[in-house]
Structures are given as C-alpha cells and as structure tokens.
Design a protein around this motif. Sequence first.
Motif, PDB file in Angstrom:
ATOM      1  N   UNK A 164       0.830  -1.202   0.000  1.00 16.50           N
ATOM      2  CA  UNK A 164       0.000   0.000   0.000  1.00 16.50           C
ATOM      3  C   UNK A 164       0.873   1.264   0.000  1.00 16.50           C
ATOM      4  N   UNK A 165       1.982   1.214   0.708  1.00 17.47           N
ATOM      5  CA  UNK A 165       2.896   2.365   0.724  1.00 17.47           C
ATOM      6  C   UNK A 165       3.459   2.606  -0.667  1.00 17.47           C
ATOM      7  N   UNK A 166       3.830   1.532  -1.358  1.00 16.86           N
ATOM      8  CA  UNK A 166       4.319   1.662  -2.730  1.00 16.86           C
ATOM      9  C   UNK A 166       3.225   2.234  -3.637  1.00 16.86           C
ATOM     10  N   UNK A 167       1.989   1.806  -3.440  1.00 23.94           N
ATOM     11  CA  UNK A 167       0.874   2.352  -4.223  1.00 23.94           C
ATOM     12  C   UNK A 167       0.681   3.842  -3.943  1.00 23.94           C
ATOM     13  N   UNK A 168       0.881   4.264  -2.702  1.00 29.02           N
ATOM     14  CA  UNK A 168       0.757   5.691  -2.378  1.00 29.02           C
ATOM     15  C   UNK A 168       1.829   6.499  -3.095  1.00 29.02           C
ATOM     16  N   UNK A 169       3.008   5.904  -3.267  1.00 26.48           N
ATOM     17  CA  UNK A 169       4.077   6.569  -3.999  1.00 26.48           C
ATOM     18  C   UNK A 169       3.741   6.646  -5.482  1.00 26.48           C
ATOM     19  N   UNK A 170       3.106   5.613  -5.999  1.00 26.29           N
ATOM     20  CA  UNK A 170       2.719   5.608  -7.415  1.00 26.29           C
ATOM     21  C   UNK A 170       1.745   6.736  -7.713  1.00 26.29           C
ATOM     22  N   UNK A 171       0.747   6.909  -6.863  1.00 26.65           N
ATOM     23  CA  UNK A 171      -0.258   7.939  -7.144  1.00 26.65           C
ATOM     24  C   UNK A 171       0.138   9.310  -6.598  1.00 26.65           C
ATOM     25  N   UNK A 222      11.325  15.160  -7.624  1.00 22.21           N
ATOM     26  CA  UNK A 222      12.680  15.420  -7.117  1.00 22.21           C
ATOM     27  C   UNK A 222      13.057  14.431  -6.026  1.00 22.21           C
ATOM     28  N   UNK A 223      12.061  13.987  -5.230  1.00 19.72           N
ATOM     29  CA  UNK A 223      12.369  13.005  -4.189  1.00 19.72           C
ATOM     30  C   UNK A 223      12.922  11.725  -4.802  1.00 19.72           C
ATOM     31  N   UNK A 224      12.451  11.407  -6.011  1.00 26.95           N
ATOM     32  CA  UNK A 224      12.795  10.128  -6.628  1.00 26.95           C
ATOM     33  C   UNK A 224      13.749  10.255  -7.813  1.00 26.95           C
ATOM     34  N   UNK A 225      14.108  11.475  -8.189  1.00 22.93           N
ATOM     35  CA  UNK A 225      14.863  11.666  -9.426  1.00 22.93           C
ATOM     36  C   UNK A 225      16.240  11.042  -9.386  1.00 22.93           C
ATOM     37  N   UNK A 226      16.809  10.932  -8.186  1.00 17.72           N
ATOM     38  CA  UNK A 226      18.059  10.198  -8.001  1.00 17.72           C
ATOM     39  C   UNK A 226      18.145   9.814  -6.527  1.00 17.72           C
ATOM     40  N   UNK A 257      11.460  10.893   4.319  1.00 18.77           N
ATOM     41  CA  UNK A 257      10.389   9.933   4.555  1.00 18.77           C
ATOM     42  C   UNK A 257      10.124   9.064   3.334  1.00 18.77           C
ATOM     43  N   UNK A 258      10.104   9.684   2.168  1.00 17.96           N
ATOM     44  CA  UNK A 258       9.817   8.945   0.935  1.00 17.96           C
ATOM     45  C   UNK A 258      10.854   7.850   0.701  1.00 17.96           C
ATOM     46  N   UNK A 259      12.127   8.202   0.737  1.00 14.94           N
ATOM     47  CA  UNK A 259      13.175   7.235   0.447  1.00 14.94           C
ATOM     48  C   UNK A 259      13.429   6.289   1.612  1.00 14.94           C
ATOM     49  N   UNK A 260      13.206   6.736   2.831  1.00 13.76           N
ATOM     50  CA  UNK A 260      13.329   5.834   3.978  1.00 13.76           C
ATOM     51  C   UNK A 260      12.279   4.732   3.923  1.00 13.76           C
ATOM     52  N   UNK A 261      11.048   5.113   3.589  1.00 12.89           N
ATOM     53  CA  UNK A 261       9.994   4.108   3.451  1.00 12.89           C
ATOM     54  C   UNK A 261      10.367   3.078   2.399  1.00 12.89           C
ATOM     55  N   UNK A 262      10.852   3.571   1.263  1.00 15.01           N
ATOM     56  CA  UNK A 262      11.222   2.669   0.180  1.00 15.01           C
ATOM     57  C   UNK A 262      12.366   1.754   0.582  1.00 15.01           C
ATOM     58  N   UNK A 263      13.391   2.298   1.222  1.00 14.32           N
ATOM     59  CA  UNK A 263      14.545   1.485   1.587  1.00 14.32           C
ATOM     60  C   UNK A 263      14.158   0.399   2.584  1.00 14.32           C
ATOM     61  N   UNK A 264      13.238   0.716   3.508  1.00 10.15           N
ATOM     62  CA  UNK A 264      12.786  -0.284   4.468  1.00 10.15           C
ATOM     63  C   UNK A 264      12.025  -1.411   3.787  1.00 10.15           C
ATOM     64  N   UNK A 265      11.168  -1.060   2.838  1.00  5.75           N
ATOM     65  CA  UNK A 265      10.393  -2.079   2.129  1.00  5.75           C
ATOM     66  C   UNK A 265      11.308  -2.977   1.303  1.00  5.75           C
ATOM     67  N   UNK A 266      12.311  -2.373   0.658  1.00  8.30           N
ATOM     68  CA  UNK A 266      13.263  -3.160  -0.130  1.00  8.30           C
ATOM     69  C   UNK A 266      13.976  -4.184   0.748  1.00  8.30           C
ATOM     70  N   UNK A 267      14.359  -3.767   1.962  1.00  3.75           N
ATOM     71  CA  UNK A 267      15.103  -4.665   2.856  1.00  3.75           C
ATOM     72  C   UNK A 267      14.195  -5.698   3.529  1.00  3.75           C
ATOM     73  N   UNK A 268      12.982  -5.290   3.895  1.00  2.00           N
ATOM     74  CA  UNK A 268      12.105  -6.174   4.660  1.00  2.00           C
ATOM     75  C   UNK A 268      11.240  -7.073   3.782  1.00  2.00           C
ATOM     76  N   UNK A 269      10.856  -6.581   2.598  1.00  2.00           N
ATOM     77  CA  UNK A 269       9.901  -7.312   1.772  1.00  2.00           C
ATOM     78  C   UNK A 269      10.351  -7.372   0.301  1.00  2.00           C
ATOM     79  N   UNK A 270      11.451  -8.048   0.016  1.00  2.00           N
ATOM     80  CA  UNK A 270      11.926  -8.124  -1.382  1.00  2.00           C
ATOM     81  C   UNK A 270      10.913  -8.773  -2.311  1.00  2.00           C
TER      82      UNK A 270
END
Length: 430
Positions: A164-171, A222-226, A257-270
């Motif tokens: 759901x967090x990834x979906x929130x980033x998508x929209x 800009x949060x995601x551009x690099x 917050x944006x990139x921290x959320x993503x990094x946690x999901x990558x590590x916890x839920x590959x």
Amino acid sequence: MNIDYKPINLDIKNKSRNLTSSASGVVKSTKYFPVFLIDNKEYIFKPISKTKPYNTPLYAFSEVFWSNIINEYFYPTVKYKLAYCNGLNKEQAKYNDYGTLVESVINKNQKLINLLEYFNKYPEVFVDIKYYENYCMEIYDYTKILNSNFIKNNKNIGEKLAYYILLSMLRQDQNFHYENVMFIEENNKIIDIAPPLDFEFSQFFMFPLKEEKSYYYSYYEAYLSHISIIPRDIDSNAALKPTYFLEQEPILKRRFNCLNNLSQIVKLYPNIINLFIKNLEIFIKDIDNIEINDNYNFITPCNSQIFTVNKWKLEGIQNVIKRVNNNPLYDEKSKQAIIKDMFWIVENTKLKNIDKNYIFERIKTNLKKHSENLLYTIKTYKYLNELGIDNLEDIVSKKDILELSSHNEYLNKEKLRILKLYNAVPNIKK
C-alpha cells in the motif's frame, strides 16, 4: 482499459443510516457519510467537503480512477463511482452534494480500526505516532511502523502495508497518513488489513486550472529523481545535521520519509518489491490507452483555493474578523492588514471552468513519466540491496556529493566511498 465515469444519482431521503467517523489524531474532525442499502449491500456516499484543502470535483475523479487502476493492475479493491446525493448539503452544510459511492469493505460483525487507533490502543515504545498531526501535502514516515512488533509478527498484514505504501508513492498521495490505513477487526481481534481506500489527494488530479502551479508534482519527482539524502552521521558541523534541515526545509523531510519508506520495504519485503515491479511494468505499457473523460459533465467550475473562503463563510465572516481582532499575537496594524487581505481573497477567489482536455492529458503525461521514474528508483534500490549494501537510506547521489563535499573532511571521504559504489554499479544513472 475502460473506466466508467457515469455518475449515480442518490437522494438523502433514501439513506439507511449515517456513518460517523472521528479523527483520532491531534487535528480533530468528524465526518458524517450517508449509507445506502443497495441489493442488500451497504454503500457509502463520500462527499467532497467544501473545506477540504485544495478540493475540486477532480478529487472524486481521482477516487474513481485509482480504485479502477489498483483493482485492474495491482490489488483487488472496491471501485468508487462518481455520485450525486441530492439534499446532503441541506443536512450537512460543509458538504457538497457530489462525491463518490463505494461499497463497504466489512461485514456486519466487523469494524474498521485505523493504524493510529491500533497503536493508541496497543502502544509500542518504538512506534511514537500518538501526537502526529494530519496535514495534507505531507509524506509520512512508516519505517518505525514497518519495524513494529505487530507488523513483524503479522507477515500477511506487513506485506500488504508495504504494498500500500508503494501504491501511495505511485499515485503521489499527498495525504497518506496514519488514519488512512485500516485494519479489519472481528471479535476484538485484527484479522486483516482493509483493501486500499481513499485516493482523493493524488497529486495528478490536484490544481487543475492552467494558471495554478502544480509544483508539488515537481517536488515529488525530485524526491525520486536520483538517490539523494544527507548522511546521518555528520557530527563535525552542526549546521549540516539532519535535524537542522528537517526544521528549516520541509521538502527535505518529505524526501527523507519517501526514500526511507522505500529502503525499508526493499530490505524487509523483497518479494513485495518484485511483485510491485512486475505490475508497474504492465501498467506503464497500458497508460496511453487508459481513458479519462467527463462525458456526463460532472466537473463544474472550481478553484483549488476556494476551501479557505468556504471555511470563513461557514464560520461566519464577522466571527472570523472577531477572532482576528481578539488575537493577542497581532498588533492593530497587523489585524487591519489580515482583515484587508481576507476580504481581498473572498472577492478574488472565483470559480472557473477547467480545460478538461488539458488536465486529462496532463494527468496521463505526468503519470507515465512519474511511473517510469518510480520504477527506475525502485529497481536501483533493489539492485543495491542485492549487492549487500545495508545503508540504503544513507546513499547520496553524485550531484549531492559534489555540492556537499566542500563542507568537511567527512564528506570528502564519503564522496570517495560513494563514487566507488557508483562505479561498481553500472546500471545506476550517473
């Protein structure tokens, strides 16, 4: 993909009951949604509040669009429908008579409890969200929640929350706060997490007038551009400590917050990352063929700033003036200036027609660009994680390293370390 944008007509006289919902956070509000019984199923009419920040009829379009997209490409969920509810405004002055209709996601013996309510009821020392404030145009930190005992001990719920967090980033959800995540409770026990709900604050559907600056879209990009974040362990220069930046620059807080959320999901839920990448790639291929239309003229003249005027009118202009005059923080000159500005805003904030073709094309163009950008960023984090890089949240882009490297010896060393990392990862944009 065809999405049904034909509105449903309802009448407040035919409601079966009201659904009352009160906010649990510091910022209080109470919502009264009429519930209708259709084919022995409960359907909730969700009106657009006149005082909801930046609201326009496109908030309802966002709900319809994203519920259909999510259901088709990502995860089974209920589909919102455009709807009118005749007579609602007379019963509840703060609501418009238009909004969306959606089927209830729970049975009679179940109830919804949001994430904030759960942690207030079953607190964990590590999850300190009790005093969070619900503001729009924010990106909330979910890292502590993802690492909570409750989420870790309920793998199914944790995987869905990550998704759901990834979906929130998508929209580009500008209001995915802790009361938007709902758990289903039955017999005083959490049995599941509710499907994705509440999609009004998708950036793509906000600020639809041509003259309105949709700079929040650019910020999110800009949060995601690099891969970009300020290192956490800078001690030699107090001015560079993250807390300084968080206090001085909200944009950096959102990026954290944006990139921290993503990094946690990558590590916890590959596995969730892999599933989301797969679905996102299919969605990107289809974006150009997804139609957005207003063949039934649901969109009326609007203005994203009208909510401020509506707040004052509902409170009463004279009451607002009285409140300003009684405020001890203002001197007489300031009071007069504030009241003058208020009248100017009331006089000059006018409803305007939207160029529908322009906004619909803008939505699709920006959505495709953002989806590709998000896919690239997720794949980059995934690849770094597979290389065994543990500190994903501390990685800095080449651009930021060059800008910051002159500040102190630590950053010069960090520059060398990251440049070596980039040379070892040829798929990362340099």
